[in-house]
Design a protein around this motif. Structure first.
Motif, mmCIF file in Angstrom:
data_model
loop_
_atom_site.group_PDB
_atom_site.id
_atom_site.type_symbol
_atom_site.label_atom_id
_atom_site.label_comp_id
_atom_site.label_asym_id
_atom_site.label_seq_id
_atom_site.Cartn_x
_atom_site.Cartn_y
_atom_site.Cartn_z
ATOM 1 N N ILE A 6 0.863 -1.174 0.034
ATOM 2 C CA ILE A 6 0.025 -0.211 0.254
ATOM 3 C C ILE A 6 0.685 1.231 -0.004
ATOM 4 C CG2 ILE A 6 -1.816 1.223 1.265
ATOM 5 C CD1 ILE A 6 -2.577 -1.247 2.457
ATOM 6 N N PRO A 7 0.491 2.145 -1.144
ATOM 7 C CA PRO A 7 1.645 3.541 -1.087
ATOM 8 C C PRO A 7 1.037 4.578 0.300
ATOM 9 C CG PRO A 7 -0.250 3.614 -2.701
ATOM 10 C CD PRO A 7 -0.482 2.288 -1.893
ATOM 11 N N LEU A 8 2.410 4.647 0.947
ATOM 12 C CA LEU A 8 2.106 5.659 2.088
ATOM 13 C C LEU A 8 3.252 6.718 2.222
ATOM 14 C CD1 LEU A 8 0.096 4.909 4.390
ATOM 15 C CD2 LEU A 8 1.933 4.174 5.777
ATOM 16 N N GLY A 9 2.897 8.006 2.033
ATOM 17 C CA GLY A 9 3.704 8.828 2.493
ATOM 18 C C GLY A 9 4.586 8.763 3.813
ATOM 19 N N ASN A 161 -5.625 1.778 15.123
ATOM 20 C CA ASN A 161 -6.709 2.835 14.449
ATOM 21 C C ASN A 161 -6.074 3.142 13.351
ATOM 22 O OD1 ASN A 161 -7.574 5.677 14.075
ATOM 23 N ND2 ASN A 161 -9.287 4.292 14.899
ATOM 24 N N PHE A 162 -4.879 3.605 13.278
ATOM 25 C CA PHE A 162 -4.267 4.174 11.941
ATOM 26 C C PHE A 162 -4.243 3.164 10.987
ATOM 27 C CE2 PHE A 162 -0.432 5.052 9.376
ATOM 28 C CZ PHE A 162 -0.773 6.190 8.731
ATOM 29 N N ILE A 163 -3.598 2.008 11.384
ATOM 30 C CA ILE A 163 -3.526 1.069 10.375
ATOM 31 C C ILE A 163 -4.806 0.278 9.764
ATOM 32 C CG2 ILE A 163 -2.603 -1.306 9.883
ATOM 33 C CD1 ILE A 163 -0.177 -0.513 11.701
ATOM 34 N N GLU A 164 -6.001 0.254 10.636
ATOM 35 C CA GLU A 164 -7.200 -0.249 10.195
ATOM 36 C C GLU A 164 -7.537 0.948 8.974
ATOM 37 O OE1 GLU A 164 -10.042 -0.907 12.967
ATOM 38 O OE2 GLU A 164 -9.128 -2.788 13.803
ATOM 39 N N ARG A 165 -7.541 2.337 9.360
ATOM 40 C CA ARG A 165 -7.970 3.297 8.363
ATOM 41 C C ARG A 165 -7.235 3.087 7.238
ATOM 42 N NH1 ARG A 165 -7.010 8.601 10.339
ATOM 43 N NH2 ARG A 165 -5.750 8.119 11.887
ATOM 44 N N VAL A 166 -5.982 3.061 7.225
ATOM 45 C CA VAL A 166 -5.133 2.841 5.805
ATOM 46 C C VAL A 166 -5.681 1.929 5.174
ATOM 47 C CG1 VAL A 166 -2.881 2.320 4.835
ATOM 48 C CG2 VAL A 166 -3.193 4.033 6.731
ATOM 49 N N PHE A 167 -5.990 0.724 5.644
ATOM 50 C CA PHE A 167 -6.310 -0.777 4.938
ATOM 51 C C PHE A 167 -7.824 -0.401 4.288
ATOM 52 C CE2 PHE A 167 -2.719 -2.829 6.527
ATOM 53 C CZ PHE A 167 -2.737 -3.869 5.554
#
Length: 318
Positions: A6-9, A161-167
């Motif tokens: 997954i592309p992430l800045g 929470n952050f990783i869930e939102r990213v997925f």
């Protein structure tokens, strides 16, 4: 198991590159190693990319809480314009990267997302309410993207929470690219129902109503409203109480199949989780076992039971 990254800045210094003002870095092994197996990082260093040298004079935010500038610490040069001119161009470039989130360097006057210090030009007053110049530009340009700071990722609840939102955002982006219709939106929402419920029960109800009544609406407007509600709901942290509500809801699907021993064992585990003796992964693992053993097409598709790869070692904190 192969998977699409997954592309992430990300702030470049967090990957171990020596780009900080003192020539050093802020390498974060969890970000680089554990998360790096699943994220394709797009590094950004605002200072270096806008033309500042390594090493360089340190900077800070100066001004008032609602009006501050990026100022070099000793020589008092205003670097705000230089960074913003570069930033506007960089934001256009990042539009092509399909980012699904961004991890910023905390406390940085350029990249800090929360509680960056703002110094009064004269006197000793300091406010801990600022946002770094680049971080603020990025947030305003990409208001829907999941954003977080490196320091906060060491908090298990915030990290999860952050990783869930990213997925979730990645799955939405994949869905939106297919330019599918109302039926596919219903399927997307159905698969995310219990995950949404674990974050915000009221939003879960509003979103269900929105989708149920959305067939005759303009589809693009429906998608925009749904996405806003989805991402807003996902920012709410899951709590033990919220998760127990969802876990009991799932258990109800097996009331006719479970033996009395199986039900009793699960309720004991649930009580241990309620008392913070067990992490969330324990009751979730048992429910996944029931899904495999007894079969349930609806639950097999629920992202709540498998929101991210097990190897990321989330849902394991007590």
């Amino acid at each position: 198991m192969s998977h699409e990254k997954i592309p992430l800045g990300i702030s470049t210094c967090l990957l171990g590159y020596n780009v900080r003002y003192n020539g050093g870095h802020k390498k974060d092994r969890f970000i680089l190693q554990t998360l790096g197996d699943y994220f394709d990082y797009v590094p950004v260093c605002p200072e270096v990319e806008c033309g500042m040298p390594i090493p360089r004079e340190s900077m800070r935010l100066e001004g008032e809480p609602d009006d501050y500038r990026l100022i070099t610490h000793k020589t008092k040069e205003d670097k705000t314009g230089q960074m913003m001119r570069w930033g506007r161009k960089r934001l256009r470039e990042l539009e092509e990267k399909d980012l699904c989130g961004y991890i910023f360097k905390s406390k940085s006057p350029s990249s800090g997302l929360f509680r960056v210090k703002i110094y009064a030009p004269e006197g000793h007053h300091v406010w801990n309410t600022g946002t770094g110049i680049w971080a603020g530009m990025f947030r305003d340009h990409f208001p829907l993207l999941p954003l977080e700071e490196d320091g906060r990722l060491h908090d298990p609840a915030l990290r999860e929470n952050f990783i869930e939102r990213v997925f979730v955002f990645k799955r939405w982006r994949d869905f939106a690219k297919k330019k599918t219709g109302y039926g596919e939106l219903v399927d997307f929402h159905t698969r995310h129902k219990l995950l949404i419920m674990s974050h915000d029960v009221e939003a879960y109800r509003r979103m269900g109503k929105l989708v149920a009544e959305g067939r005759n609406r303009n589809f693009d407007e429906l998608l925009d409203e749904y996405l806003g509600m989805l991402l807003s709901a996902m920012t709410k942290l899951g709590t033990i109480r919220k998760h127990i509500n969802v876990l009991q809801h799932i258990l109800g699907y097996f009331k006719k199949q479970l033996s009395s021993d199986e039900k009793q064992e699960f309720l004991q585990i649930l009580d241990q989780y309620r008392q913070s003796h067990f992490p969330l992964i324990v009751p979730v693992t048992m429910l996944n076992h029931f899904v495999r053993k007894y079969g349930n097409e609806y639950l097999e598709k629920q992202w709540y039971l498998n929101p991210h790869p097990t190897e990321m070692k989330l849902r394991t904190h007590v």
